[in-house]
Scaffold this motif. Structure first.
Motif, PDB file in Angstrom:
ATOM      1  N   LEU A 213      45.828  17.609  40.147  1.00 23.61           N
ATOM      2  CA  LEU A 213      44.954  17.537  39.718  1.00 23.61           C
ATOM      3  C   LEU A 213      44.144  18.920  40.468  1.00 23.61           C
ATOM      4  O   LEU A 213      44.125  20.303  38.510  1.00 23.61           O
ATOM      5  N   SER A 214      43.919  19.490  41.314  1.00 27.26           N
ATOM      6  CA  SER A 214      43.690  20.472  41.987  1.00 27.26           C
ATOM      7  C   SER A 214      44.586  21.936  41.911  1.00 27.26           C
ATOM      8  O   SER A 214      44.468  22.523  41.698  1.00 27.26           O
ATOM      9  N   MET A 215      46.322  21.238  41.526  1.00 27.72           N
ATOM     10  CA  MET A 215      47.097  22.423  41.983  1.00 27.72           C
ATOM     11  C   MET A 215      47.592  23.447  40.332  1.00 27.72           C
ATOM     12  O   MET A 215      47.850  24.365  40.072  1.00 27.72           O
ATOM     13  N   ILE A 216      47.365  21.875  39.509  1.00 26.02           N
ATOM     14  CA  ILE A 216      47.413  22.938  37.955  1.00 26.02           C
ATOM     15  C   ILE A 216      46.043  23.400  37.761  1.00 26.02           C
ATOM     16  O   ILE A 216      46.144  24.255  36.788  1.00 26.02           O
ATOM     17  N   SER A 217      44.811  23.150  37.987  1.00 29.14           N
ATOM     18  CA  SER A 217      44.007  23.572  37.832  1.00 29.14           C
ATOM     19  C   SER A 217      43.895  25.094  38.676  1.00 29.14           C
ATOM     20  O   SER A 217      43.690  25.694  38.129  1.00 29.14           O
ATOM     21  N   SER A 218      44.143  25.183  39.818  1.00 31.85           N
ATOM     22  CA  SER A 218      44.479  26.760  40.345  1.00 31.85           C
ATOM     23  C   SER A 218      45.670  27.360  39.626  1.00 31.85           C
ATOM     24  O   SER A 218      44.917  28.718  39.527  1.00 31.85           O
ATOM     25  N   ILE A 219      46.729  26.476  39.069  1.00 35.13           N
ATOM     26  CA  ILE A 219      47.451  27.269  37.955  1.00 35.13           C
ATOM     27  C   ILE A 219      47.165  28.155  37.112  1.00 35.13           C
ATOM     28  O   ILE A 219      46.857  29.079  36.803  1.00 35.13           O
ATOM     29  N   GLY A 220      46.191  27.174  36.102  1.00 36.94           N
ATOM     30  CA  GLY A 220      45.273  28.269  35.358  1.00 36.94           C
ATOM     31  C   GLY A 220      44.078  28.770  36.051  1.00 36.94           C
ATOM     32  O   GLY A 220      43.815  29.981  34.896  1.00 36.94           O
ATOM     33  N   ILE A 221      43.239  28.334  36.961  1.00 36.66           N
ATOM     34  CA  ILE A 221      42.561  29.733  37.547  1.00 36.66           C
ATOM     35  C   ILE A 221      43.254  30.504  37.432  1.00 36.66           C
ATOM     36  O   ILE A 221      42.282  32.040  36.960  1.00 36.66           O
ATOM     37  N   VAL A 222      44.079  31.379  38.845  1.00 33.03           N
ATOM     38  CA  VAL A 222      44.927  32.425  38.619  1.00 33.03           C
ATOM     39  C   VAL A 222      45.393  33.221  37.280  1.00 33.03           C
ATOM     40  O   VAL A 222      45.116  34.298  37.435  1.00 33.03           O
ATOM     41  N   ALA A 223      45.786  32.280  36.005  1.00 34.03           N
ATOM     42  CA  ALA A 223      46.264  32.512  34.850  1.00 34.03           C
ATOM     43  C   ALA A 223      44.757  32.927  34.062  1.00 34.03           C
ATOM     44  O   ALA A 223      44.193  34.295  34.193  1.00 34.03           O
ATOM     45  N   ILE A 224      43.551  32.983  34.282  1.00 34.84           N
ATOM     46  CA  ILE A 224      42.223  33.127  33.591  1.00 34.84           C
ATOM     47  C   ILE A 224      42.049  34.526  34.267  1.00 34.84           C
ATOM     48  O   ILE A 224      41.313  34.991  34.017  1.00 34.84           O
ATOM     49  N   GLU A 225      41.784  34.423  35.515  1.00 36.36           N
ATOM     50  CA  GLU A 225      41.371  35.161  36.358  1.00 36.36           C
ATOM     51  C   GLU A 225      41.940  36.744  36.031  1.00 36.36           C
ATOM     52  O   GLU A 225      42.225  37.953  35.836  1.00 36.36           O
ATOM     53  N   ARG A 226      43.486  37.150  36.018  1.00 37.19           N
ATOM     54  CA  ARG A 226      44.328  37.407  35.584  1.00 37.19           C
ATOM     55  C   ARG A 226      44.342  38.445  33.642  1.00 37.19           C
ATOM     56  O   ARG A 226      44.177  39.585  33.390  1.00 37.19           O
ATOM     57  N   TRP A 227      43.943  37.177  33.266  1.00 31.17           N
ATOM     58  CA  TRP A 227      43.231  37.761  31.887  1.00 31.17           C
ATOM     59  C   TRP A 227      42.139  38.477  32.482  1.00 31.17           C
ATOM     60  O   TRP A 227      41.903  39.433  31.590  1.00 31.17           O
ATOM     61  N   ALA A 228      41.142  38.038  32.440  1.00 30.41           N
ATOM     62  CA  ALA A 228      39.705  38.303  33.122  1.00 30.41           C
ATOM     63  C   ALA A 228      39.818  39.681  33.208  1.00 30.41           C
ATOM     64  O   ALA A 228      38.980  40.878  33.125  1.00 30.41           O
ATOM     65  N   ASN A 229      40.628  40.452  34.603  1.00 32.22           N
ATOM     66  CA  ASN A 229      41.128  41.856  35.364  1.00 32.22           C
ATOM     67  C   ASN A 229      42.054  42.579  34.962  1.00 32.22           C
ATOM     68  O   ASN A 229      42.183  43.247  34.860  1.00 32.22           O
ATOM     69  N   ARG A 230      42.257  42.213  33.367  1.00 32.72           N
ATOM     70  CA  ARG A 230      43.709  42.605  32.934  1.00 32.72           C
ATOM     71  C   ARG A 230      43.274  44.846  32.460  1.00 32.72           C
ATOM     72  O   ARG A 230      44.103  44.965  32.344  1.00 32.72           O
ATOM     73  N   GLY A 231      42.116  44.462  31.871  1.00 33.50           N
ATOM     74  CA  GLY A 231      41.500  45.930  32.059  1.00 33.50           C
ATOM     75  C   GLY A 231      41.150  46.459  33.051  1.00 33.50           C
ATOM     76  O   GLY A 231      41.369  48.170  33.027  1.00 33.50           O
ATOM     77  N   LEU A 232      40.639  46.261  34.240  1.00 35.32           N
ATOM     78  CA  LEU A 232      41.003  47.170  35.555  1.00 35.32           C
ATOM     79  C   LEU A 232      42.329  47.429  35.988  1.00 35.32           C
ATOM     80  O   LEU A 232      42.996  48.482  36.422  1.00 35.32           O
ATOM     81  N   ARG A 233      43.415  46.464  35.936  1.00 35.18           N
ATOM     82  CA  ARG A 233      44.780  46.899  35.733  1.00 35.18           C
ATOM     83  C   ARG A 233      45.570  47.694  34.960  1.00 35.18           C
ATOM     84  O   ARG A 233      45.854  49.096  35.892  1.00 35.18           O
ATOM     85  N   ARG A 234      44.732  48.089  34.354  1.00 37.45           N
ATOM     86  CA  ARG A 234      45.683  49.092  33.144  1.00 37.45           C
ATOM     87  C   ARG A 234      44.951  50.267  33.707  1.00 37.45           C
ATOM     88  O   ARG A 234      45.297  50.901  33.675  1.00 37.45           O
ATOM     89  N   ALA A 235      43.388  50.357  33.769  1.00 41.58           N
ATOM     90  CA  ALA A 235      42.789  51.695  34.673  1.00 41.58           C
ATOM     91  C   ALA A 235      43.752  52.170  35.223  1.00 41.58           C
ATOM     92  O   ALA A 235      42.915  52.941  35.809  1.00 41.58           O
ATOM     93  N   SER A 236      43.319  51.341  36.546  1.00 45.61           N
ATOM     94  CA  SER A 236      44.302  51.224  37.664  1.00 45.61           C
ATOM     95  C   SER A 236      45.450  51.867  37.578  1.00 45.61           C
ATOM     96  O   SER A 236      45.544  53.049  38.993  1.00 45.61           O
TER      97      SER A 236
END
Length: 236
Positions: A213-236
């Motif tokens: 459950l922790s490993m599955i959660s970690s995968i989901g957390i990484v995906a959410i963090e990428r989604w949240a930071n998508r605008g910052l990556r494009r700006a850089s």
């Protein structure tokens, strides 16, 4: 072969019970998060309020529920809530009431989660510069609109790493609700151990389930963090 039979699904194995306990653990964690996040956000706003009474309440709230053991908080909510409800109902009738274990567990874990989440939100608030507010006000945005359109999107991105850690902690803390007779994964595991006398097998399986459950959660957390930071990556 006997070990495989004990873990099988059906009348001869404990696979069904472990699956039911795992599902309840997941449901409890998922139900707790929205409640804990909303309450934690409100407490963070109270701690930032110009009203000294709200600030005092927010500080007292986080001090108390971060200081109490989670298990003690569960006992207080479960047994204290039952006593309070019984007295309220007793004013109108002699009926006996019983607190739902799932709801009591959700409230207790949510209260603890919110106390820590409020500190995460507060840290995120402090990382948003005053200029963001001033620019929004200069454009004629009201405080509520500024909070919704300008502050909260940044707040989510800044608070996400801390909230992700709290989610992983919550996932493990759900095991504490077994003390109030809630049939979560740990309670089902304990029952299997008492009946079969195979503690190493079933506690080992429970460890693997929690790790999964922790490993599955970690995968989901990484995906959410990428989604949240998508605008910052494009700006850089």
């Amino acid at each position: 072969m006997d070990l495989l039979r004990l873990l099988s699904f059906g009348p001869d194995g404990w696979g069904d019970e472990l699956l039911q306990g795992t599902w309840l653990t997941i449901r409890l964690a998922l139900a707790t998060v929205p409640f804990g996040l909303a309450l934690g956000f409100l407490v963070a706003l109270a701690k930032r309020s110009p009203n000294r009474y709200l600030r005092a309440f927010g500080n007292a709230y986080t001090t108390v529920f971060r200081g109490l053991p989670e298990l003690l908080t569960i006992f207080i909510v479960y047994f204290g809530g039952q006593i309070a409800l019984q007295r309220i109902v007793g004013l109108f009738s002699g009926a006996t009431v019983e607190v739902n274990g799932f709801i009591a567990g959700m409230i207790a874990l949510g209260v603890v989660f919110s106390a820590y989440a409020s500190e995460v939100f507060l840290g995120a608030f402090n990382n948003i510069t005053r200029g963001q507010y001033e620019a929004a006000y200069a454009l004629g945005l009201r405080p509520a609109t500024t909070l919704r359109l300008v502050i909260i999107p940044q707040l989510v991105r800044l608070a996400l790493p801390g909230l992700a850690n709290l989610w992983l902690i919550l996932l493990k803390d759900t095991s504490l609700v077994s003390v109030i007779a809630l049939d979560d994964l740990l309670r089902k595991t304990g029952l299997a151990v008492r009946v079969t006398k195979e503690p190493f097998l079933f506690f080992g399986v429970a460890c693997l389930i929690y790790l999964a459950l922790s490993m599955i959660s970690s995968i989901g957390i990484v995906a959410i963090e990428r989604w949240a930071n998508r605008g910052l990556r494009r700006a850089s």
